[in-house]
Structure formats: structure tokens, C-alpha cells
Design an enzyme around this catalytic site. Structure first.
Site, PDB file in Angstrom:
ATOM      1  CB  VAL A  58      -0.929   0.015   1.241  1.00 50.32           C
ATOM      2  CG1 VAL A  58      -1.681   1.340   1.329  1.00 50.32           C
ATOM      3  CG2 VAL A  58      -1.906  -1.147   1.199  1.00 50.32           C
ATOM      4  CB  ALA A 103       4.771   2.554   1.100  1.00 49.42           C
ATOM      5  CE  LYS A 104       5.067  -1.679   8.129  1.00 49.52           C
ATOM      6  NZ  LYS A 104       5.821  -0.843   9.065  1.00 49.52           N
ATOM      7  N   GLY A 105       4.142  -2.946   3.290  1.00 51.56           N
ATOM      8  CA  GLY A 105       3.831  -4.188   2.588  1.00 51.56           C
ATOM      9  C   GLY A 105       3.707  -5.320   3.567  1.00 51.56           C
TER      10      GLY A 105
END
Ligand code: GLU
Length: 418
Positions: A58, A103-105
Site C-alpha cells: 500500500v 507505504a507498507k507491505g
């Protein structure tokens, strides 16, 4: 609030929007992630069967710079959680004023039950699946829960194979040999230590009389515990997923560190020390200490246990350990909470140093890293502290006021495309 963790992140934003009279148009933009990607990650397991995992990346905001944030491997990962973590990365980078968005995953999997080869194949496939939106000037992953320098090395290699050159700046938290930065592994825990010391200084506390409990003994918790121990604090409680230990006279942190070096999955389970009592994770949070450092996962301090917290200060090593309901209870009880977006920002600050070094192909020594980290953490703390005093708000609200104002001003100046 409908209960999801992203709703919690939105509630924090909405509360702050009122305090800073945020333009409703800007507010509407900041309430949504810019981009969400969900991917299937099929992996050939060691026994030959294929397991299809689900991964996400995201990108919450790219307003202030490239999107930035870690990748987490955990059995409870959901898109909702990754969205919340991506929003928090946005505010975190803004609080410490480094030129990144957020962001992050995450991949929903249990890496503790997988072999190293399975995790390696999962990492490479996941990387390729999210590669269309990655890039050293676009979106830069880093480690998070259950990922490490090794994982980042695999990601960097995968991206580099496709580009046909070593793309150092594509990922941070890499092994030193691949363009990683000195001090990066310890940086989140070191940042927690700097922030805790700064708070103790403001409160005129004597370090040798300060007691500390740390929930989570991974990359963040163990380093924070060790560095505060070295500064003279008494670490009386530590825990991880397998449970915890308590000794009111202070734990032998070097001995614990020696133990977890070779224990199964580097966990505390089975550790023995004279005068030490076993405690559950829940009990650890309620210990009578000066400083509590939740350094595990989200949602640990909630309306269920907030009233029973005895710590005077909380420094959030984890992301999102405290719910907004618990925040209100803690504030009423006079507990000072140094929020995640400030307390644990040391990791991403050092990621920024790594990225700058990669782009310049010029590497700093460890003193330069740690001095610059100290400077940025203390400056950010002081800025948040000043707003908290001036506006008579808690530290989380103050940190968000600084962060959201910075993102909002950047967005205003860019304008809405087209
Ligand atoms: N995963 C870390 C965090 O939550 C570090 C992110 C980064 O270095 O990009 O802040």
C-alpha cells in the site's frame, strides 16, 4: 469506529484535523491511500506442493517524496492492517521531517513454520509481483516484523536481476555488503533509547533509578533494552511471543542476549536466571515500572487494560500498540505516551541515511550515522514536546499535528493534479 485497525488510524487523523483546522478538501485526500496492490504469491514448498499466499503493498502518500515503509511477514497480515501501517509511515516520515511519503507491505504467512528456502522463494515471488510499483525514487521497502537484512538482500537481488545492474537504492535495511548502512539493524531500538533518554531528561529522572519493561524481544525491543541497560537503567521485565521474565532487582540483559543468540528462532523460551519470575505478555504490560516499551505488535494497550497500567511513561517501539480509547484513559491517569511515529522513527531515519549513501555511492562511518540519528530524534522530540506544551495536548496529538501539517502544506503547494 467500526473496529478495524485502519479505522483507528483514520480516527487519529480525524481528531488531529479538528485541532489544526485542516482544510476539509485536504483532509479528504489524506483519508485515502494513493494506491493499494494485492497480489497472489504462489510458492513451491519443500515437500513439492504449492501454497498460494496473499501479499499487499500500500502506498499511502507520495506527497513529500518517494513512498517508504517496511515489509511484514505474519499470519495475521490483512490489507486493512497494511493500510493503517502505511498511513503511520506517512506521519512518521513527516514527524522526523525526512523527504519521504509512506507505504507498507505484508504477506500473510507464518515464516516461523517455513524453511529458509521457502521464505526465500516467497520473497522473490512477492518482490516480482509488487515490482511494477517499486523503485528507488518511487517506493522503497525495508524490514519489519519477521523480515531482516537477509530478506532485503533477496529483494534487492531480485530487483537488480530485472534491471541488469545492482540497484542499491531500491531497498533499505540491506546487508552491509550490498550497500546497507552501518547501524541500520540497531537504529530503531537506538532511536527508542534516544527518545526515552530525552523524556527522562525533561522529567528530571535519574537513570540509575529508572525501571523499564519491554514487550517484544526482537529487533526493536532487544536493542532498546540493551542500550538503556548500558545507560544504567534497570530492565526489570522482558517478553516475546513465548512469554516473559520479571526480576524487580533488574534482569541480566547481557546474559539474555547471549541466550537468544542460539535459542530456537532467537526466542526467550527456556531462559533461566536466579530470582527471575515468569510473566505472561499481559502481565508484563501491567508491571510497576517507570518506562514501558511495547515493541511487539498493534493493539496491546486497549480499553481493557489501560486503567491497570502502572508505568509513568510509555515509549512505543511497535507500530500502533495503543488504541485511541486507551490513549484517553492513559492521558486521564497522567501517563505520558511517546507515540510510535516518533519513538520508533529511528529505523526509517537510518533507512534514509542508507538511501542517501547508496545514491551518492559514498558511505559514512558509524559515528556519523549515530550522531545524525541522535540529532534528528532529539530535534523531532523537542518539536513535538513544544507543541504538546503550547497546545496542552498529549504527545501523540502533538506529533500528528506536526506531521499532518507538513503533509498538508506540501499537498497544498503541489495542488491537485491535473
Ligand atoms: N519497518 C520500519 C518502521 O515501521 C522501518 C521502515 C523503513 O525503514 O522504511 O518504521
Amino acid at each position: 469506529m467500526s473496529g478495524g485497525i485502519f479505522d483507528m488510524a483514520l480516527k487519529q487523523l480525524d481528531d488531529v484535523a479538528k485541532k489544526i483546522n485542516l482544510d476539509p478538501n485536504i483532509h479528504a485526500v489524506l483519508r485515502q491511500p494513493e494506491r493499494e496492490l494485492t497480489v497472489a504469491v504462489p510458492v513451491e514448498m519443500d515437500d513439492g506442493h504449492i501454497e498460494v499466499f496473499t501479499g499487499h503493498r500500500v502506498q499511502y502518500s507520495s506527497v513529500r517524496g518517494p513512498c517508504k515503509g517496511g515489509i511484514r511477514y505474519h499470519q495475521d497480515v490483512t490489507l486493512d492492517e497494511v493500510k493503517a501501517l502505511a498511513a503511520w509511515m506517512t506521519w512518521k516520515c513527516a514527524v522526523v521531517n525526512i523527504p519521504y511519503g509512506g507505504a507498507k507491505g505484508g504477506v500473510r504467512c507464518d515464516p516461523l513454520k517455513m524453511s529458509k528456502e521457502e521464505v526465500r522463494r516467497l520473497t522473490r515471488r512477492y518482490t516480482v509481483m509488487i515490482m511494477p510499483i517499486l523503485g528507488g525514487r518511487r517506493d522503497i521497502p525495508a524490514p519489519d516484523v519477521n523480515t531482516s537484512a537477509e530478506t532485503m538482500g533477496w529483494m534487492m537481488d531480485t530487483i537488480s536481476m530485472f534491471e541488469g545492474r545492482a540497484v542499491l537504492e531500491s531497498v533499505t535495511g540491506k546487508p552491509i555488503e550490498l550497500g546497507g548502512s552501518l547501524g541500520r539493524r540497531e537504529a530503531t531500538g537506538r532511536g527508542v533509547m534516544f527518545i526515552t533518554l530525552q523524556l527522562l531528561k525533561k522529567m528530571r529522572c535519574d537513570l540509575s533509578e529508572t525501571t523499564v519493561a519491554v514487550q517484544g524481544y526482537g529487533n526493536v525491543g532487544s536493542v532498546a533494552a540493551t542500550l538503556l541497560y548500558e545507560k544504567g537503567c534497570k530492565i526489570v521485565g522482558v517478553s516475546d511471543v513465548t512469554g516473559g521474565f520479571y526480576n524487580p532487582k533488574g534482569l541480566n540483559i547481557p546474559k539474555i542476549n547471549e541466550y537468544v543468540k542460539t535459542s530456537k528462532n532467537n526466542l526467550l523460551e527456556g531462559y533461566k536466571e536466579d530470582g527471575v519470575e515468569s510473566v505472561s505478555n499481559e502481565e508484563l504490560l501491567l508491571l510497576d515500572v517507570d518506562v514501558l516499551i511495547p515493541a511487539a505488535l498493534e493493539n496491546q494497550i486497549t480499553e481493557r487494560n489501560a486503567l491497570k497500567i502502572k508505568a509513568k511513561f510509555i515509549a512505543e517501539g511497535a507500530n500502533g500498540p495503543t488504541t485511541p480509547e486507551a490513549d484517553r484513559i492513559l492521558e486521564t491517569n497522567g501517563v505520558i505516551v511517546i507515540p510510535d511515529v516518533l519513538a520508533n522513527a529511528g529505523g526509517v531515519v537510518c533507512s534514509y541515511f542508507e538511501w542517501v549513501q547508496d545514491i551518492q555511492a559514498y558511505f559514512w562511518d558509524i559515528n556519523q550515522i549515530n550522531e545524525n540519528l541522535d540529532k534528528i530524534m532529539v530535534k523531532s522530540f523537542d518539536e513535538v514536546w513544544a507543541v504538546s506544551k503550547e497546545r496542552k495536548v498529549d504527545m501523540r496529538t502533538a506529533a500528528y499535528m506536526n506531521a499532518v501539517t507538513r503533509v498538508a502544506n506540501a499537498l497544498k503547494q503541489r495542488g491537485i493534479f491535473p
